[in-house]
Each structure stands twice: as structure tokens, then as C-alpha cells.
Design a protein around this motif. Structure first.
Motif, mmCIF file in Angstrom:
data_model
loop_
_atom_site.group_PDB
_atom_site.id
_atom_site.type_symbol
_atom_site.label_atom_id
_atom_site.label_comp_id
_atom_site.label_asym_id
_atom_site.label_seq_id
_atom_site.Cartn_x
_atom_site.Cartn_y
_atom_site.Cartn_z
ATOM 1 N N ASP A 194 3.001 -10.592 2.614
ATOM 2 C CA ASP A 194 3.307 -9.651 3.690
ATOM 3 C C ASP A 194 4.597 -10.057 4.409
ATOM 4 O OD1 ASP A 194 2.114 -7.351 5.342
ATOM 5 O OD2 ASP A 194 2.662 -8.823 6.872
ATOM 6 N N ARG A 236 4.418 -4.922 2.400
ATOM 7 C CA ARG A 236 3.326 -5.044 3.362
ATOM 8 C C ARG A 236 2.019 -5.299 2.621
ATOM 9 N NH1 ARG A 236 6.053 -0.367 5.379
ATOM 10 N NH2 ARG A 236 4.465 0.912 4.354
ATOM 11 N N TRP A 237 1.109 -5.979 3.257
ATOM 12 C CA TRP A 237 -0.181 -6.262 2.615
ATOM 13 C C TRP A 237 -0.923 -4.960 2.321
ATOM 14 C CZ3 TRP A 237 -2.581 -9.238 -0.381
ATOM 15 C CH2 TRP A 237 -3.964 -9.242 -0.475
#
Length: 645
Positions: A194, A236-237
């Protein structure tokens, strides 16, 4: 008259009842006759009954004898017919015995080195990092495989091997040593992606639909796409979570991004002496097709760190597709058909759980899913639902031992030896000649470097201390002569044999060479009266010479092997060591830039590798230059003198 009177039945038998001699028939005589007929019928019935009993008892006896014979021969196995069930059972038992043998060798090594380093001390540059608890057990595990003669001779590039976590249990500790596998990399480690520029890929929509009606699209590994809508932005996660919906997400070359994976690669390289790489595969539960059947160029160790995943591994298809790379099947639109898979036979069908390790040879088709329960004698999964077995997200690491990628196969050496000696490396095929499958497979074998060199090259003692003026992975290096004896001679002999088996119609062996020498000696013994016969012999010799080429010289073979051992392989290992030692934090942008620079260094090494293969052998070039000069001098001499000597 007295005769018929005393024997009334004779009267009835031989004469008519109207005969005057038989007119004495009375009721008593008729009864006597009836009694005689009854006796005859009785004896005939006894005969029939006796005959029936004899046949019946004989039949029972024969059946009993047949059953006894069947029982006596039931233990006799037809070991010559692969289609017989007894033969298959024998092969399965032999396979089981080999598996037990290699697992015992691995466990024995681990038991003796469970808390300390192996007795064979690692090099001074051993990457000991107190941050990772898996350092010592993982290095010892890799060494236990590398030092196993059974694995090296019976499994490497031959067949897969399942190493369950129970085999990694040591007797000297109360906890399972397999826990180091699950500690290498977790979902928490993956979450450090992330905010970084690291990006993965997700399987195609066709694969995620699952297997419906035998749709071939399910069996093609293609149309993979980036997990991000914009590859240029930071990851992003949530991108990973979204991509995991119904399918697999994978990260190639993850060892260049995550420090724990870089560390495990450094340990594996030290143990095996081969270049390494790690990919990450993440799959949610109940996915029917995680990855479709395909083959890879690398020999790999699959390490299941979390969740469960079903693995199927087949032997190589018996007949490969023309023009298709057998180490890149099932990709880019190619499909491995069900018939091809069946021809290679299913060798592994098992569910890997946390701590399990699976070895898959290069070129062996394999497929995965997280929905199929495998029922076998080694577990109780028959009573469990798939939702119980595949209840967690599966995460496994693919540790690649890259020999083919870096040119460490007999195929690459053949190319170099022939090209540098001025011979055409292209395979010569024809209507009357085809390359056998065995020869085609042999040429792709890994050359004897690293742990594959075994004790003959002193791998268990001196490691790479074999080349002069090379400080990359060769501290206190000696001269090449330290390994030029038995190891190098066998190396060259194996390469020659593989080249000749691949094109046995092209190359002249030593026997043919001696025959040529004998025919040359016979030239002086030919009588002048037999000049025509000799011309015929010479013509046949010329045709034989055109059909059979001599192999390159011993020096030409040796020059290529020296380059691989003393320049190419050490350069590759050194470059990887530098790269992996610089992996720190995936969110560090400067680290990613450094990785790109170091990757260029690896590309330069492979460019040098290709350039070396295209160069001509120095002595051959000198000989050709001298021969060319002699021809030119003869031409100008004839030109100036008008052909007069």
C-alpha cells in the motif's frame, strides 16, 4: 417247447403272439416279463445317474483346481506390461519407497542442524539477519535438499516431490521447524504494498468464470491484466482486495520488492549455487481455476505460507507441439489439451497446507485451484467440506531455481560450442530422421553447476573456489586446474554424448574416426592394378566424410565450459547478490530506482553471454586466416608465373 415254456419272454421277443408255440401266455408270464423290463429301466437309470454324478464331480474338481491355480498365481506380477495393474502397483510402491528415502535424508539433515548452521560452514558472506527467524532453518532445509543424492539423481528434472510439513518436524525441538515456511511472508507483509509503485496482475475473466462445458478458454493463461486501472499511480491495498474477487492475483519478481523474499533468495542461492527468484500467488477460497495447466522454464519450490491450495502436476506430454516451446506451454493462446495431460500421467494430486513444500520440475504441466477436496489415505478430508479445507485465502511463494533463464543448460552450451567452432547449430531434420523425445529432453537438462556438480567438483567443500582472478563468489580462488580433472572430463563427455544423441546421423564418433585412419593407411598398400577399386573407395570415403562431421575439439569444448564456470555464472550470482542485498522497503521509491539500474546490469551480462556464443573460437579463426593467406599466395604465384611452378 420246453424252452419257451421256461422262458416265456423269449416267445414274446422272437415270435408273434399268435404262434402256436406261444399260446400258453398267462397272467404270470406277463408279470414276469414286466418285471424284467422294469429291471432294465432301473439299471439304465442307475447308469445315467452314475454318469451325471461323475461329470458333476469332475466339474467341481476342475473348478477347485482352477481356483487353486488362480490363488497360486495371483501373486505373480507381470512387470513387463505397463498396462497391467500389477505393474502399476509395483511402480507406485517403488515411487513411495523413493519418496520415503529422500524425505528421510531431508529430515535426517534437519534433525542434526535444527538450531545451528549446517556442519558445512557457509561462505563468509552468509546473509545472517537477526530480523528473520527463518534464516537458519530455511538455509539448512535448502542444504538438506542440495546434499541429497536421491533428490539430485532421482528427482531433479525427473519428477515432482511433495515435502509435507510433517517431514520438516525435528526431534530435537518441541515446535515444528516447518513454522519457518509460514513466517517467510504473510498477508500482513503483502499489505506493505500500500502506497508503493509495485503492481501485480490478476487472472483473466475467462479463467475466473470457472470450468463450464469444457471451455478451452479456461485452459489458456492469457489476457491477464494489471490490478490497477492506472498503472502509473501508486498501489492501494484496496486494489489487491478488489482483484482477489473470484480469482488469483500474482506478483512476479517479488523478491526485488520485499526484503524477506530477497533474503530467502540469497539463502537459496548459497545452498543451491543457482540464480533464484520468488513470485507471489494469492487466491481466495472456492476458486475453481486458480491457474490453468501450463509449464514453466524454472525448476521451482512451492512454499505454502497461508491457507490451502490444491495442486495437480503431470509428466511432460509425450508428443510436443511443433514450434511450441515445451517450457512455455499453456500460455499466450496455447492450450495443453486433456489428451496431452493424460499422456504425461498425473503425478501429484494433493492439497498443500501451511508449511508444505512442493518441488515441480521445469517443463512439467501443473494447475491449481482452491475448491477441490482430494481424498486419499494420508488425510481425513473425505469427511470434510471444501469450505472447511479452503476457509482462508491461499498464499504461496514460488521459489524459482533459474537455470534455463540464464543459459545454464546443455542446449545453450551446444549452441555455443558449435557456433564458435564454425559449425551450424541448427538441427538437421529430414524425412528419414527425427529427433527422439528422450534426446530432446536431455538437451534441456541443467549443466552440472552448483549443487548439481556434486562432490566431484568439490561443491560440498570448496563451493565455487575453482576459477582464477574472480572475486565474485570465489574467495581465495585457485586455478582452473583444481577442478579440471574428473569433473571437467565427465562434463565434456556428457555434453558430447548429448550432442551426438540429438543428431546421431551427423557426427562421426571415435570408431568412425579410426576407420578413416585405417582407410588412409590402406592407400599406400593399393596396387597399381587396382586403381579403379581405390578410386571407388576414395569416393565412398568422401561421401562418408560429407555425411559425418567430426565433433569440435576438446579445447573448443573446454573454452565454453571455462567461460560458463569462471565468468558467466559468477557474474550472474554476483549481480543477484548485489540486487537482493539492496532490497529494503517496497514503499521506498529510491530502492525501486536502484533495482532498475541493477536490472540493467543483469541485461548486460546476458548481452555478453550472447556475444560470446557468436564469437568464433580464436584458434580456429587463426587457422582459417593462415589457410586463406596460403590460398591467396598460391593464386598470385600461379597468376604471375602463368601456371608454371
Amino acid at each position: 417247447m420246453s424252452y419257451f415254456k421256461n422262458n416265456p419272454h423269449q416267445c414274446l421277443l422272437f415270435f408273434n403272439n399268435d404262434n402256436p408255440q406261444c399260446n400258453y401266455k398267462t397272467q404270470q408270464q406277463q408279470q414276469h416279463l414286466n418285471h424284467h423290463q422294469q429291471r432294465q429301466r432301473f439299471f439304465f437309470q442307475c447308469y445315467k445317474t452314475t454318469l451325471f454324478l461323475f461329470v458333476y464331480l469332475s466339474t467341481i474338481h476342475n473348478k477347485q483346481q482352477h481356483n487353486l491355480f488362480a490363488m497360486a498365481t495371483s501373486n505373480i506380477c507381470n512387470t513387463t506390461s505397463p498396462s497391467s495393474s500389477c505393474y502399476q502397483q509395483q511402480q507406485q510402491q517403488q515411487q513411495k519407497n523413493q519418496d520415503e528415502l529422500v524425505l528421510n535424508e531431508i529430515q535426517s539433515h534437519l534433525s542434526s542442524t535444527s538450531t545451528t548452521l549446517s556442519s558445512s560452514s557457509p561462505p563468509f558472506f552468509f546473509p545472517n539477519n537477526d530480523k528473520y527467524t527463518f534464516t537458519i532453518p530455511s538455509y539448512n532445509f535448502f542444504q538438506s535438499i542440495a546434499y541429497s543424492d536421491t533428490f539430485r539423481t532421482k528427482y531433479w528434472r525427473i519428477k515432482p516431490l511433495l515435502i509435507p510439513s510433517s517431514s520438516l518436524t525435528t526431534t530435537t525441538t518441541s515446535t515444528k521447524s516447518s513454522s519457518w515456511v509460514t513466517n517467510i511472508f504473510t498477508m500482513k507483509d503483502l499489505q506493505t504494498i500500500d502506497g508503493s509503485f509495485i503492481s501485480g496482475q490478476q487472472t483473466s475473466l475467462e479463467i475466473r468464470k470457472g470450468s463450464k462445458g469444457g471451455d478451452d478458454d479456461v485452459k489458456r493463461w492469457r489476457n491477464n491484466k494489471n490490478i490497477k486501472d492506472n498503472p502509473q499511480r501508486r498501489t492501494r491495498w484496496d486494489d489487491v482486495v478488489t482483484a482477489l474477487t473470484g480469482g488469483t492475483v500474482f506478483f512476479n519478481h517479488a523478491s526485488l520488492s520485499f526484503p524477506s523474499l530477497a533474503h530467502i533468495c540469497r539463502l537459496a542461492t548459497l545452498a543451491f549455487g543457482l540464480p533464484t527468484n520468488v513470485n507471489i500467488y494469492v487466491t481466495p477460497p472456492l476458486v475453481e481455476t486458480s491457474i490453468p495447466p501450463h509449464t514453466d522454464r524454472q525448476d521451482v519450490l512451492i512454499m505454502q505460507t497461508a491457507g490451502s491450495k490444491r495442486w495437480r502436476v503431470w509428466g511432460p506430454p509425450k508428443q510436443g507441439k511443433p514450434g511450441v516451446d515445451p517450457f512455455n506451454r499453456g500460455k499466450n493462446g496455447d492450450t495443453i489439451t486433456e489428451r496431452e495431460l493424460q499422456s504425461g500421467k498425473l503425478l501429484i494430486n494433493a492439497v498443500l497446507r501451511p508449511g508444505d513444500v512442493l518441488y515441480v520440475p521445469a517443463g512439467f504441466p501443473h494447475a491449481t485451484d482452491t475448491s477441490t477436496v482430494v481424498v486419499n489415505e494420508s488425510n481425513d478430508s473425505v469427511k470434510m467440506e471444501s469450505t472447511d479445507i479452503f476457509s482462508e485465502t491461499s498464499l504461496h511463494l514460488t521459489l524459482g531455481l533459474d537455470a534455463h533463464v540464464w543459459g545454464l543448460t546443455y542446449m545453450h552450451l551446444r549452441q555455443f560450442v558449435l557456433s564458435r567452432s564454425g559449425k551450424d547449430p541448427a538441427l538437421r531434420r529430414g524425412a528419414t530422421f527425427t529427433v527422439s523425445e528422450e534426446a530432446s529432453w536431455d538437451i534441456t537438462r541443467t549443466i552440472p553447476v552448483g549443487f548439481l556438480a556434486g562432490k566431484k567438483a568439490g561443491w560440498d567443500k570448496t563451493r565455487n573456489e575453482s576459477c582464477q582472478n574472480n572475486d565474485h563468489f570465489t574467495p581465495n580462488a585457485t586455478q582452473m586446474g583444481s577442478i579440471e580433472n574428473e569433473y571437467l572430463e565427465e562434463f565434456i563427455d556428457d555434453l558430447k554424448k548429448i550432442i551426438m544423441r540429438l543428431e546421431h546421423h551427423r557426427w562421426a564418433d571415435e570408431e568412425s574416426k579410426s576407420k578413416k585412419e585405417e582407410s588412409t593407411k590402406d592407400k599406400d598398400a593399393v596396387d597399381s592394378n587396382n586403381e579403379m577399386d581405390y578410386e571407388l573407395v576414395s569416393s565412398n570415403a568422401i561421401q562418408h566424410k560429407k555425411a559425418r562431421e567430426p565433433l569440435p575439439t576438446h579445447g573448443q569444448f573446454l573454452s565454453v565450459i571455462e567461460y560458463i564456470l569462471c565468468q558467466h555464472l559468477p557474474s550472474v550470482l554476483h549481480a543477484q547478490e548485489v540486487m537482493y542485498s539492496h532490497v529494503t522497503d517496497p514503499r521506498d521509491d529510491s530502492m525501486l530506482l536502484e533495482m532498475r539500474k541493477l536490472s540493467k546490469k543483469q541485461n548486460e551480462i546476458m548481452q555478453q553471454f550472447s556475444a560470446f556464443g557468436q564469437e568464433r573460437y580464436e584458434e580456429d579463426v587463426q587457422v582459417e586466416r593462415e589457410e586463406k593467406n596460403e590460398v591467396e599466395e598460391d593464386f598470385w604465384h600461379q597468376f604471375k608465373t602463368g601456371g608454371k611452378s
